[in-house]
Structure formats: C-alpha cells, structure tokens
Design a protein around this motif. Structure first.
Motif, PDB file in Angstrom:
ATOM      1  N   GLN A 291      17.970  -9.653   8.666  1.00 23.52           N
ATOM      2  CA  GLN A 291      18.505  -9.374   9.991  1.00 23.52           C
ATOM      3  C   GLN A 291      19.106  -7.966  10.063  1.00 23.52           C
ATOM      4  O   GLN A 291      18.696  -7.144  10.863  1.00 23.52           O
ATOM      5  CB  GLN A 291      19.569 -10.430  10.354  1.00 23.52           C
ATOM      6  CG  GLN A 291      20.392 -10.124  11.593  1.00 23.52           C
ATOM      7  CD  GLN A 291      19.571 -10.091  12.875  1.00 23.52           C
ATOM      8  OE1 GLN A 291      18.547 -10.780  12.976  1.00 23.52           O
ATOM      9  NE2 GLN A 291      19.975  -9.305  13.830  1.00 23.52           N
ATOM     10  N   ALA A 292      20.111  -7.692   9.224  1.00 26.74           N
ATOM     11  CA  ALA A 292      20.790  -6.405   9.327  1.00 26.74           C
ATOM     12  C   ALA A 292      21.331  -5.997   7.977  1.00 26.74           C
ATOM     13  O   ALA A 292      21.423  -6.801   7.057  1.00 26.74           O
ATOM     14  CB  ALA A 292      21.921  -6.478  10.337  1.00 26.74           C
ATOM     15  N   MET A 293      21.700  -4.708   7.875  1.00 25.86           N
ATOM     16  CA  MET A 293      22.182  -4.191   6.594  1.00 25.86           C
ATOM     17  C   MET A 293      23.214  -3.114   6.845  1.00 25.86           C
ATOM     18  O   MET A 293      23.082  -2.337   7.789  1.00 25.86           O
ATOM     19  CB  MET A 293      20.983  -3.576   5.871  1.00 25.86           C
ATOM     20  CG  MET A 293      21.158  -3.384   4.405  1.00 25.86           C
ATOM     21  SD  MET A 293      19.792  -2.404   3.758  1.00 25.86           S
ATOM     22  CE  MET A 293      18.609  -3.648   3.422  1.00 25.86           C
ATOM     23  N   GLU A 294      24.254  -3.056   6.008  1.00 30.14           N
ATOM     24  CA  GLU A 294      25.206  -1.963   6.107  1.00 30.14           C
ATOM     25  C   GLU A 294      25.451  -1.446   4.705  1.00 30.14           C
ATOM     26  O   GLU A 294      25.772  -2.212   3.801  1.00 30.14           O
ATOM     27  CB  GLU A 294      26.527  -2.456   6.719  1.00 30.14           C
ATOM     28  CG  GLU A 294      27.530  -1.346   6.914  1.00 30.14           C
ATOM     29  CD  GLU A 294      28.858  -1.832   7.470  1.00 30.14           C
ATOM     30  OE1 GLU A 294      28.863  -2.834   8.200  1.00 30.14           O
ATOM     31  OE2 GLU A 294      29.891  -1.208   7.157  1.00 30.14           O
TER      32      GLU A 294
ATOM     33  N   TYR B 242      13.866  -1.702  15.543  1.00 29.54           N
ATOM     34  CA  TYR B 242      15.014  -1.690  14.650  1.00 29.54           C
ATOM     35  C   TYR B 242      15.610  -0.293  14.650  1.00 29.54           C
ATOM     36  O   TYR B 242      14.902   0.696  14.827  1.00 29.54           O
ATOM     37  CB  TYR B 242      14.573  -2.035  13.215  1.00 29.54           C
ATOM     38  CG  TYR B 242      14.963  -3.415  12.788  1.00 29.54           C
ATOM     39  CD1 TYR B 242      14.249  -4.516  13.232  1.00 29.54           C
ATOM     40  CD2 TYR B 242      16.054  -3.621  11.956  1.00 29.54           C
ATOM     41  CE1 TYR B 242      14.612  -5.794  12.837  1.00 29.54           C
ATOM     42  CE2 TYR B 242      16.416  -4.894  11.561  1.00 29.54           C
ATOM     43  CZ  TYR B 242      15.691  -5.978  12.008  1.00 29.54           C
ATOM     44  OH  TYR B 242      16.042  -7.240  11.620  1.00 29.54           O
ATOM     45  N   LEU B 243      16.920  -0.222  14.428  1.00 33.20           N
ATOM     46  CA  LEU B 243      17.593   1.063  14.449  1.00 33.20           C
ATOM     47  C   LEU B 243      18.277   1.305  13.119  1.00 33.20           C
ATOM     48  O   LEU B 243      18.886   0.405  12.562  1.00 33.20           O
ATOM     49  CB  LEU B 243      18.651   1.036  15.553  1.00 33.20           C
ATOM     50  CG  LEU B 243      19.434   2.315  15.713  1.00 33.20           C
ATOM     51  CD1 LEU B 243      18.761   3.192  16.726  1.00 33.20           C
ATOM     52  CD2 LEU B 243      20.852   2.043  16.145  1.00 33.20           C
ATOM     53  N   MET B 244      18.185   2.538  12.631  1.00 36.13           N
ATOM     54  CA  MET B 244      18.984   2.905  11.463  1.00 36.13           C
ATOM     55  C   MET B 244      19.877   4.063  11.852  1.00 36.13           C
ATOM     56  O   MET B 244      19.410   5.078  12.344  1.00 36.13           O
ATOM     57  CB  MET B 244      18.084   3.318  10.299  1.00 36.13           C
ATOM     58  CG  MET B 244      18.892   3.814   9.107  1.00 36.13           C
ATOM     59  SD  MET B 244      17.874   4.290   7.717  1.00 36.13           S
ATOM     60  CE  MET B 244      17.820   2.782   6.804  1.00 36.13           C
TER      61      MET B 244
ATOM     62  N   VAL C  54      25.345   3.825   6.245  1.00 33.65           N
ATOM     63  CA  VAL C  54      24.067   3.598   6.907  1.00 33.65           C
ATOM     64  C   VAL C  54      24.080   2.207   7.525  1.00 33.65           C
ATOM     65  O   VAL C  54      24.413   1.237   6.863  1.00 33.65           O
ATOM     66  CB  VAL C  54      22.903   3.692   5.888  1.00 33.65           C
ATOM     67  CG1 VAL C  54      21.593   3.399   6.579  1.00 33.65           C
ATOM     68  CG2 VAL C  54      22.877   5.057   5.244  1.00 33.65           C
ATOM     69  N   TYR C  55      23.747   2.121   8.811  1.00 34.55           N
ATOM     70  CA  TYR C  55      23.709   0.837   9.502  1.00 34.55           C
ATOM     71  C   TYR C  55      22.281   0.570   9.942  1.00 34.55           C
ATOM     72  O   TYR C  55      21.680   1.395  10.620  1.00 34.55           O
ATOM     73  CB  TYR C  55      24.627   0.869  10.729  1.00 34.55           C
ATOM     74  CG  TYR C  55      26.030   1.302  10.404  1.00 34.55           C
ATOM     75  CD1 TYR C  55      26.411   2.627  10.529  1.00 34.55           C
ATOM     76  CD2 TYR C  55      26.966   0.393   9.947  1.00 34.55           C
ATOM     77  CE1 TYR C  55      27.696   3.035  10.206  1.00 34.55           C
ATOM     78  CE2 TYR C  55      28.247   0.787   9.620  1.00 34.55           C
ATOM     79  CZ  TYR C  55      28.605   2.107   9.750  1.00 34.55           C
ATOM     80  OH  TYR C  55      29.867   2.506   9.426  1.00 34.55           O
ATOM     81  N   LEU C  56      21.738  -0.575   9.543  1.00 35.95           N
ATOM     82  CA  LEU C  56      20.373  -0.940   9.924  1.00 35.95           C
ATOM     83  C   LEU C  56      20.435  -2.267  10.647  1.00 35.95           C
ATOM     84  O   LEU C  56      20.886  -3.256  10.092  1.00 35.95           O
ATOM     85  CB  LEU C  56      19.510  -1.053   8.664  1.00 35.95           C
ATOM     86  CG  LEU C  56      18.048  -1.450   8.838  1.00 35.95           C
ATOM     87  CD1 LEU C  56      17.308  -0.426   9.657  1.00 35.95           C
ATOM     88  CD2 LEU C  56      17.387  -1.591   7.482  1.00 35.95           C
ATOM     89  N   ASP C  57      20.024  -2.269  11.913  1.00 33.22           N
ATOM     90  CA  ASP C  57      20.119  -3.512  12.682  1.00 33.22           C
ATOM     91  C   ASP C  57      19.080  -3.507  13.792  1.00 33.22           C
ATOM     92  O   ASP C  57      18.532  -2.459  14.143  1.00 33.22           O
ATOM     93  CB  ASP C  57      21.531  -3.649  13.286  1.00 33.22           C
ATOM     94  CG  ASP C  57      21.872  -5.097  13.642  1.00 33.22           C
ATOM     95  OD1 ASP C  57      23.049  -5.375  13.919  1.00 33.22           O
ATOM     96  OD2 ASP C  57      20.953  -5.949  13.641  1.00 33.22           O
ATOM     97  N   MET C  58      18.847  -4.684  14.346  1.00 28.79           N
ATOM     98  CA  MET C  58      17.898  -4.806  15.441  1.00 28.79           C
ATOM     99  C   MET C  58      18.440  -4.081  16.658  1.00 28.79           C
ATOM    100  O   MET C  58      19.632  -4.183  16.966  1.00 28.79           O
ATOM    101  CB  MET C  58      17.735  -6.290  15.753  1.00 28.79           C
ATOM    102  CG  MET C  58      16.559  -6.599  16.586  1.00 28.79           C
ATOM    103  SD  MET C  58      16.531  -8.346  16.997  1.00 28.79           S
ATOM    104  CE  MET C  58      17.694  -8.387  18.308  1.00 28.79           C
ATOM    105  N   LEU C  59      17.580  -3.323  17.345  1.00 27.81           N
ATOM    106  CA  LEU C  59      18.051  -2.684  18.560  1.00 27.81           C
ATOM    107  C   LEU C  59      17.551  -3.454  19.784  1.00 27.81           C
ATOM    108  O   LEU C  59      18.333  -3.932  20.593  1.00 27.81           O
ATOM    109  CB  LEU C  59      17.561  -1.224  18.630  1.00 27.81           C
ATOM    110  CG  LEU C  59      18.126  -0.437  19.794  1.00 27.81           C
ATOM    111  CD1 LEU C  59      19.615  -0.253  19.663  1.00 27.81           C
ATOM    112  CD2 LEU C  59      17.457   0.930  19.931  1.00 27.81           C
ATOM    113  N   THR C  60      16.227  -3.582  19.920  1.00 25.05           N
ATOM    114  CA  THR C  60      15.699  -4.414  20.996  1.00 25.05           C
ATOM    115  C   THR C  60      14.829  -5.476  20.341  1.00 25.05           C
ATOM    116  O   THR C  60      14.757  -5.546  19.114  1.00 25.05           O
ATOM    117  CB  THR C  60      14.835  -3.609  21.964  1.00 25.05           C
ATOM    118  OG1 THR C  60      13.674  -3.177  21.258  1.00 25.05           O
ATOM    119  CG2 THR C  60      15.571  -2.421  22.514  1.00 25.05           C
TER     120      THR C  60
END
Lengths: 310, 119
Positions: free
Chosen positions: A254-257, A275-277, A265-271
């Motif tokens: 799902q997501a990563m920090e 995905y956005l990093m 670094v933040y990796l998460d779903m945007l829409t």
C-alpha cells in the motif's frame, strides 16, 4: 480511449518477455517459461484508468512475418499509434534483421505515417560492458538511416536491469494524453509542499509517468544535485520487484515511508491509477505534515483525473 | 496545502521571552511542525499533551485549552481547529497571563489557514 501499439521483431528477440514483465507482473526469471508466440497475440492493457493499449505482440517466426507483409499488411499496420521494434543484439543475421525492419517501416509509412517508432536494442546484458556503447551507436545509425524520414527513438534494454523500464516509460509517456497538464500540476504541488522531488508512477506497471525536481541549497538557490540520472527507472524496477514479492507473500503493498539522516521518502497511492513518491531533504519537515499534503494533493489530482476522463 | 517551512517560521516567532518550544499537532498526537531546541522532545511533548487532552475530553468536558504548571515552567495547549492543536512550553521566567495571551493570539491567527487544509 484506445491506442494501438505494435510490438514486432524477429522470433526470440524478447517481445513477449518484455510484455510479461512490464504488464503482467513477471519477474525476469519467470520469463524462461515463455514459449514462441503463435501468430499475433492481442493484449488489452488498461493504463491510467481510461487509456487502453491494444498490444499486438506479433510472433516473429519467419512464416508469420511473411504473412504480415502480404495478406495481413493493411490489417496490421493501419491506425498504429506506436510501433515498438525489438532487435536482438546477439543476432547473427543483422542484415536480414534490417531487411525485416525496413519492410515494417515501409508498411508504417504507407498506413500510419504519424505513428511514433521506438527501437529497442535488446538483450544488452549479453554484450561485454566495454563494447556496449559502440555496438549500440552502430545499430542506431543503421536504423535511423533506414527509417528516414520517420524519426525513431532508440533504447538499449535488458530484462535484467532498469533499462527496460526507462524504454517503456518513454513509450507510454508518448501515449498519455494531457501529460503536460499533469506535469504542470505536479510542479505546483512540489513547490507548495516544499518537496525536493516528486515522481508519479502508473499503479500496476510502476512505470514513471512524470517527475518534477526542485533541489535547492540552504540559501534557496537551485542546484543541479549530483544524482543518478537513471534513478527513476531504477526506482520503478526496485518497487515493482518489491510489490511482486509482497503479492507472493499474499500481502498488498500500500504505502512506504523511509527516513534517514539526510532525506525522507514517502511512497503512497495518489489516485486510483497512480502512485506518488515524494522526496524531502529538509530535516525539519515532519512526516505528518508531508502526509497531510499528500492527502490534500490526492483530492486535487482525483478531481483532475475525473475531468480528464470526461 | 501546508507549507511546513512557513509554519515553522511562524512558530519560531512566538518562541521568545521565556517560551522555548512551540508546536502544532493533530489530535492523535502526531507532530505537524515545531520550533524548539530538540525534535525528539517536541515529539514527546506532542504525544503527552494530546494524551492529557483526550483523557479530559473522554470524561465529557469539551476542552478549549489546558494550562499545566510544571516544575520547570508551564505547558499550554490550545485547540486551533477541530483536529489540530497548538502547544507552547515555557520556563519559569514568563508569567502565566502572558503565556495564555501568546497562545490564544497565535491560535486565532492560525485558525483560518489551518482550517483550509482540513477541507
């Protein structure tokens, strides 16, 4: 919106393997079990929600190729948005390869002259490191000579490293409508959130759609950070592998920090489709604040995507 | 969108005359921004302050602010928006009245911009 993408090249050059890795969650090792493609394999791939790529994976065996240029010529080469031609760098019959390529390009010139052409010099991992540049440039020169006046973009690729992602990212970038608008919005987001870099990935393939970089020094002046220019495709490769490992362990990524002394670094779903990093090097910015900004951006980009679909 | 640097600067402006730490946090105890000598302490303060806040709220009293005198000074927590709060920590050199004044003025100032982020 449907776009026709032709994937052509001689038998055994690696077309189906590439397609499986990028679109079907294969890892490089899994492609060993793929056999020869019979006739044309049609794959419809959903990309970014509303974009459908019709991939025509054309079997490269001699008998099929003959068919393509005679009885099926118009059917195959009409309405093509993108032609991806794969050259096996190890091939012993370079001239025969070029002849086939010439026939494809001629068919494209007649039936889809506005198509974008990408040439992938594939299996570069089998070439000695010192010889790679020279061989690549040599092939590119031959290709561009035969293709003129059509402009081709050439990439060197291998399924064993990130070069595959670089090539395919560029290919899909050329297919996305409104990509410039998306980039403009990403740029504003990057400035508003005081982030150093923002990368946008497509959700299933993890291909880089777009990125914005704003590395600044302490006093605010822009700096060309001495960063790896191939970092985007490397990130695609790494995260995709991680995502596949998670799937194999029956867990959903799902997501990563990630935080260390110099960067967060933040990796998460945007829409629903992206995905956005977000990369932040300012140590004073708290992760809650960055995540709050991503949540705010999410609403904005979802609305943007909706208006694009309509 | 929240500009973390700008919020940090606003908080730094209130850190004078006895107030050594100022922070903005959400009601789960997560730190959004701070100005002060140590990030680690700020994170701890945020967690403790919201902990105390939620204990009072659970017992039925809707809170507007909490002022606690401690051995080394005082801690003031003021609600800014329904989900965010401001916390000022001071040493003994400042009077409680001035601390409250600083806290409430800053909270009122931050209310409008911070409300926009929630929507």
């Amino acid at each position: 919106m449907k776009k026709k993408v032709l994937l052509m090249g001689k038998s055994g050059s690696g077309k189906t393997s590439m397609r499986s890795i990028i679109f079907s969650n294969y890892i490089a090792r899994d492609t060993r079990r793929l056999g020869a493609t019979i006739e044309v394999e049609h794959a419809s791939v959903r990309f970014l929600g509303n974009l459908v790529l019709n991939l025509w994976d054309c079997g490269g065996q001699h008998s099929f190729m003959e068919n393509y240029f005679t009885s099926q010529r118009d059917h195959i080469f009409r309405n093509v948005e993108v032609l991806i031609y794969v050259f096996d760098v190890e091939s012993r019959e370079i001239d025969a390869d070029m002849e086939y390529y010439q026939m494809c390009i001629d068919a494209i010139k007649q039936n889809s002259k506005d198509a974008k052409v990408f040439c992938l010099i594939h299996k570069m991992d089998l070439v000695h490191e010192d010889l790679r540049d020279r061989i690549f440039e040599d092939r590119v020169a031959q290709i561009q000579h035969r293709s003129s006046p059509i402009q081709t973009t050439c990439f060197r690729t291998s399924i064993w490293d990130e070069t595959l992602y670089q090539a395919w990212s560029s290919i899909v970038y050329a297919l996305i409508p409104n990509v410039r608008l998306l980039e403009a919005h990403l740029d504003k987001f990057c400035s508003a959130a005081d982030a150093d870099e923002i990368i946008l990935f497509e959700k299933t393939t993890f291909l880089v759609i777009s990125h914005v970089s704003k590395w600044t020094t302490e006093d605010g002046s822009a700096v060309a950070a001495p960063l790896d220019s191939h970092r985007f495709e490397k990130i695609s490769n790494i995260i995709k592998q991680f995502k596949i490992s998670c799937m194999k362990a029956h867990a959903q990524f799902q997501a990563m920090e990630i935080r260390n002394g110099r960067v967060s670094v933040y990796l998460d779903m945007l829409t629903a489709n992206t995905y956005l990093m977000m990369v932040v090097s300012d140590p004073d910015i708290q992760s809650r604040a960055a995540l709050a900004n991503i949540a705010a951006a999410r609403r904005h980009f979802e609305r943007l995507e909706e208006s694009n679909i309509r | 969108m929240l500009k973390p640097k700008a919020l940090g600067q606003v908080l730094a402006s209130v850190c004078s005359g006895g107030v050594h730490t100022a922070l903005v946090m959400n009601m789960e105890g997560g730190l959004l921004a701070f100005s002060g000598p140590s990030e680690r302490d700020a994170v701890l303060h945020a967690a403790m302050a919201t902990n105390a806040w939620t204990v009072y709220e659970k017992n039925g009293t809707p809170m507007r602010s909490i002022l606690v005198e401690i051995e080394s000074g005082a801690v003031l927590t003021v609600r800014v928006t329904p989900s965010l709060a401001l916390c000022l920590i001071s040493d003994e050199s400042i009077e409680l009245g001035i601390l409250r004044q600083k806290g409430f003025t800053l909270a009122a100032y931050l209310e409008a911009p911070l409300k926009q982020i929630q929507a």
